[in-house]
Design a protein around this motif. Structure first.
Motif, PDB file in Angstrom:
ATOM      1  N   ALA A  53       0.858  -1.183   0.000  1.00 56.99           N
ATOM      2  CA  ALA A  53       0.000   0.000   0.000  1.00 56.99           C
ATOM      3  C   ALA A  53       0.900   1.240   0.000  1.00 56.99           C
ATOM      4  CB  ALA A  53      -0.957  -0.034   1.184  1.00 56.99           C
ATOM      5  N   ASN A  54       0.511   2.274   0.714  1.00 59.59           N
ATOM      6  CA  ASN A  54       1.289   3.508   0.710  1.00 59.59           C
ATOM      7  C   ASN A  54       2.436   3.445   1.711  1.00 59.59           C
ATOM      8  OD1 ASN A  54      -0.680   3.505   2.734  1.00 59.59           O
ATOM      9  ND2 ASN A  54      -0.753   5.744   2.844  1.00 59.59           N
ATOM     10  N   SER A  55       3.350   4.391   1.586  1.00 57.37           N
ATOM     11  CA  SER A  55       4.484   4.512   2.500  1.00 57.37           C
ATOM     12  C   SER A  55       4.833   5.986   2.616  1.00 57.37           C
ATOM     13  CB  SER A  55       5.689   3.709   2.010  1.00 57.37           C
ATOM     14  OG  SER A  55       6.155   4.208   0.765  1.00 57.37           O
ATOM     15  N   ALA A  56       5.660   6.320   3.623  1.00 51.30           N
ATOM     16  CA  ALA A  56       6.042   7.724   3.810  1.00 51.30           C
ATOM     17  C   ALA A  56       7.301   7.800   4.653  1.00 51.30           C
ATOM     18  CB  ALA A  56       4.921   8.511   4.478  1.00 51.30           C
ATOM     19  N   VAL A  57       8.096   8.837   4.393  1.00 53.68           N
ATOM     20  CA  VAL A  57       9.235   9.171   5.249  1.00 53.68           C
ATOM     21  C   VAL A  57       8.811  10.325   6.139  1.00 53.68           C
ATOM     22  CG1 VAL A  57      11.605  10.008   5.326  1.00 53.68           C
ATOM     23  CG2 VAL A  57      10.924   8.373   3.564  1.00 53.68           C
ATOM     24  N   LEU A  58       8.910  10.118   7.446  1.00 53.90           N
ATOM     25  CA  LEU A  58       8.451  11.078   8.443  1.00 53.90           C
ATOM     26  C   LEU A  58       9.630  11.548   9.282  1.00 53.90           C
ATOM     27  CD1 LEU A  58       5.416   8.931   9.642  1.00 53.90           C
ATOM     28  CD2 LEU A  58       5.424  10.640   7.812  1.00 53.90           C
ATOM     29  N   GLY A  59       9.449  12.681   9.960  1.00 53.22           N
ATOM     30  CA  GLY A  59      10.485  13.163  10.872  1.00 53.22           C
ATOM     31  C   GLY A  59      11.057  14.487  10.428  1.00 53.22           C
ATOM     32  N   VAL A  60      12.374  14.651  10.585  1.00 52.66           N
ATOM     33  CA  VAL A  60      13.045  15.910  10.258  1.00 52.66           C
ATOM     34  C   VAL A  60      12.851  16.219   8.779  1.00 52.66           C
ATOM     35  CG1 VAL A  60      15.273  17.065  10.092  1.00 52.66           C
ATOM     36  CG2 VAL A  60      14.749  15.657  12.103  1.00 52.66           C
ATOM     37  N   ASN A  61      12.338  17.420   8.483  1.00 53.20           N
ATOM     38  CA  ASN A  61      12.106  17.798   7.089  1.00 53.20           C
ATOM     39  C   ASN A  61      12.531  19.222   6.770  1.00 53.20           C
ATOM     40  OD1 ASN A  61      10.106  19.276   8.356  1.00 53.20           O
ATOM     41  ND2 ASN A  61       8.392  18.139   7.470  1.00 53.20           N
ATOM     42  N   ASP A  62      13.208  19.891   7.722  1.00 53.66           N
ATOM     43  CA  ASP A  62      13.642  21.262   7.455  1.00 53.66           C
ATOM     44  C   ASP A  62      15.159  21.382   7.312  1.00 53.66           C
ATOM     45  OD1 ASP A  62      14.014  20.685  10.150  1.00 53.66           O
ATOM     46  OD2 ASP A  62      13.510  22.706  10.832  1.00 53.66           O
ATOM     47  N   TYR A  63      15.871  20.275   7.394  1.00 59.13           N
ATOM     48  CA  TYR A  63      17.301  20.218   7.104  1.00 59.13           C
ATOM     49  C   TYR A  63      17.662  18.755   6.898  1.00 59.13           C
ATOM     50  CZ  TYR A  63      18.186  18.741  11.981  1.00 59.13           C
ATOM     51  OH  TYR A  63      18.196  18.081  13.182  1.00 59.13           O
ATOM     52  N   THR A  64      18.853  18.484   6.389  1.00 57.38           N
ATOM     53  CA  THR A  64      19.306  17.107   6.198  1.00 57.38           C
ATOM     54  C   THR A  64      20.122  16.693   7.414  1.00 57.38           C
ATOM     55  OG1 THR A  64      19.364  17.375   3.788  1.00 57.38           O
ATOM     56  CG2 THR A  64      20.595  15.530   4.728  1.00 57.38           C
ATOM     57  N   PRO A  65      19.555  15.877   8.288  1.00 53.87           N
ATOM     58  CA  PRO A  65      20.263  15.526   9.518  1.00 53.87           C
ATOM     59  C   PRO A  65      21.360  14.501   9.254  1.00 53.87           C
ATOM     60  CG  PRO A  65      18.209  14.326   9.406  1.00 53.87           C
ATOM     61  CD  PRO A  65      18.232  15.226   8.202  1.00 53.87           C
ATOM     62  N   PRO A  66      22.375  14.476  10.094  1.00 56.50           N
ATOM     63  CA  PRO A  66      23.388  13.432   9.969  1.00 56.50           C
ATOM     64  C   PRO A  66      22.802  12.073  10.351  1.00 56.50           C
ATOM     65  CG  PRO A  66      23.734  14.684  11.978  1.00 56.50           C
ATOM     66  CD  PRO A  66      22.642  15.382  11.222  1.00 56.50           C
ATOM     67  N   GLY A  67      23.553  11.030  10.106  1.00 55.42           N
ATOM     68  CA  GLY A  67      23.104   9.690  10.462  1.00 55.42           C
ATOM     69  C   GLY A  67      22.961   8.801   9.247  1.00 55.42           C
ATOM     70  N   SER A  68      22.572   7.562   9.499  1.00 53.74           N
ATOM     71  CA  SER A  68      22.464   6.560   8.449  1.00 53.74           C
ATOM     72  C   SER A  68      21.122   5.844   8.535  1.00 53.74           C
ATOM     73  CB  SER A  68      23.592   5.535   8.576  1.00 53.74           C
ATOM     74  OG  SER A  68      24.859   6.148   8.498  1.00 53.74           O
ATOM     75  N   TRP A  69      20.621   5.439   7.370  1.00 51.29           N
ATOM     76  CA  TRP A  69      19.417   4.625   7.342  1.00 51.29           C
ATOM     77  C   TRP A  69      19.769   3.192   7.735  1.00 51.29           C
ATOM     78  CZ3 TRP A  69      14.538   6.092   7.157  1.00 51.29           C
ATOM     79  CH2 TRP A  69      14.223   7.355   6.648  1.00 51.29           C
ATOM     80  N   LEU A  70      19.082   2.660   8.720  1.00 52.09           N
ATOM     81  CA  LEU A  70      19.275   1.274   9.122  1.00 52.09           C
ATOM     82  C   LEU A  70      18.508   0.355   8.185  1.00 52.09           C
ATOM     83  CD1 LEU A  70      18.954   1.700  13.005  1.00 52.09           C
ATOM     84  CD2 LEU A  70      20.981   1.952  11.549  1.00 52.09           C
ATOM     85  N   SER A  71      18.725  -0.936   8.316  1.00 52.59           N
ATOM     86  CA  SER A  71      18.104  -1.908   7.420  1.00 52.59           C
ATOM     87  C   SER A  71      16.589  -1.910   7.560  1.00 52.59           C
ATOM     88  CB  SER A  71      18.641  -3.304   7.723  1.00 52.59           C
ATOM     89  OG  SER A  71      20.031  -3.363   7.521  1.00 52.59           O
ATOM     90  N   TYR A  72      15.927  -2.296   6.494  1.00 54.01           N
ATOM     91  CA  TYR A  72      14.480  -2.517   6.478  1.00 54.01           C
ATOM     92  C   TYR A  72      14.115  -3.545   7.549  1.00 54.01           C
ATOM     93  CZ  TYR A  72      10.016  -4.165   4.392  1.00 54.01           C
ATOM     94  OH  TYR A  72       8.718  -4.539   4.150  1.00 54.01           O
ATOM     95  N   GLN A  73      13.079  -3.227   8.338  1.00 48.08           N
ATOM     96  CA  GLN A  73      12.627  -4.130   9.399  1.00 48.08           C
ATOM     97  C   GLN A  73      11.142  -4.402   9.182  1.00 48.08           C
ATOM     98  OE1 GLN A  73      13.793  -2.632  13.333  1.00 48.08           O
ATOM     99  NE2 GLN A  73      15.454  -1.462  12.388  1.00 48.08           N
ATOM    100  N   GLY A  74      10.792  -5.646   8.868  1.00 50.08           N
ATOM    101  CA  GLY A  74       9.420  -5.978   8.543  1.00 50.08           C
ATOM    102  C   GLY A  74       8.867  -7.113   9.383  1.00 50.08           C
ATOM    103  N   CYS A  75       7.556  -7.124   9.536  1.00 49.33           N
ATOM    104  CA  CYS A  75       6.877  -8.195  10.265  1.00 49.33           C
ATOM    105  C   CYS A  75       6.750  -9.433   9.383  1.00 49.33           C
ATOM    106  CB  CYS A  75       5.482  -7.740  10.701  1.00 49.33           C
ATOM    107  SG  CYS A  75       5.493  -6.462  11.974  1.00 49.33           S
ATOM    108  N   PRO A  76       6.668 -10.619   9.984  1.00 46.34           N
ATOM    109  CA  PRO A  76       6.431 -11.831   9.195  1.00 46.34           C
ATOM    110  C   PRO A  76       5.117 -11.725   8.424  1.00 46.34           C
ATOM    111  CG  PRO A  76       7.112 -12.390  11.435  1.00 46.34           C
ATOM    112  CD  PRO A  76       6.848 -10.910  11.421  1.00 46.34           C
TER     113      PRO A  76
END
Length: 237
Positions: free
Chosen positions: A114-137
């Motif tokens: 279905a749909n998806s979205a990136v949420l959170g900080v949106n007024d600057y590019t924060p440092p850090g890394s995207w962790l692996s995809y985590q999904g339910c069985p």
């Protein structure tokens, strides 16, 4: 049956009381914030409409700074199935942000995305890394989460606010048999976790984050808190 039809045909109705006398006879209800318990007495039985949304569901570890962003909801008939977290490790940057973004993935019961979205900080590019995809069985949904929040440290010490999410999947298709698989979270173990859980027969279908805006001369703490919305799910296999 007449009361159920009455509720179904009334847009604002999210539940109803079925009793033997007024005011409980076909008394239409709207869920109040944090109202996640179905009640009853010798005078009435209470029923919740299957399309009602229970929100906000929250933990006992709230954040400290920022404002609540708009709610994101899964498309009707779909539910939260997986996430990705962008995380800024506390040890790797002089102004760490902890959790900076959350990507949410929804899925229909037949397995279709279905749909998806990136949420959170949106007024600057924060440092850090995207962790692996985590999904339910397959056939299970996000039903609960634990979060840890750094307490205000004061002075010139770096605050990073929300530093860990551990999401928990339902143990069954309908969200009726407790919690199943725990996803991995960020791995940050500095502070204790607190739990927020969707009530019986509901799973996660919406989310909102409390996010601190960019602090030009101050300490950025990024995502501070999260609330879930939970939808009723009534599936049979």
């Amino acid at each position: 049956m007449d009361c159920a039809i009455f509720c179904h045909n009334t847009i604002s109705c999210q539940g109803f009381n079925l009793g033997t006398a007024l005011p409980y006879l076909c008394q239409l209800l709207t869920l109040a914030p944090n109202d996640v318990v179905v009640t009853g007495s010798s005078s009435f039985n209470q029923y919740i409409k299957t399309t009602a949304v229970v929100s906000p569901v929250q933990t006992s570890s709230p954040g400290h700074w920022g404002s609540w962003h708009p709610w994101f909801y899964c498309s009707p008939g779909s539910f939260m199935h997986a996430i990705r977290i962008k995380y800024d490790d506390y040890d790797l940057y002089p102004d760490s942000g902890g959790v900076t973004n959350l990507e949410v993935f929804c899925k229909y019961p037949d397995g279709t995305a279905a749909n998806s979205a990136v949420l959170g900080v949106n007024d600057y590019t924060p440092p850090g890394s995207w962790l692996s995809y985590q999904g339910c069985p397959p056939g299970t949904w996000i039903k609960a989460w634990e979060q840890s929040v750094t307490p205000p440290l004061g002075g010139s010490i770096d605050d990073d606010a929300l530093n860990n999410f551990i999401f928990h999947c339902s143990s069954d298709l309908n969200g009726r048999s407790g919690l199943g698989t725990a996803l991995s979270g960020t791995g940050d173990t500095r502070y204790p976790l607190s739990l927020g859980e969707c009530p019986f027969s509901t799973v996660a279908c919406g989310v909102t984050l409390m996010v601190e805006s960019f602090q030009y001369l101050g300490d950025n703490s990024a995502v501070n808190d999260m609330h879930l919305a939970c939808c009723f799910i009534d599936l049979f296999v």
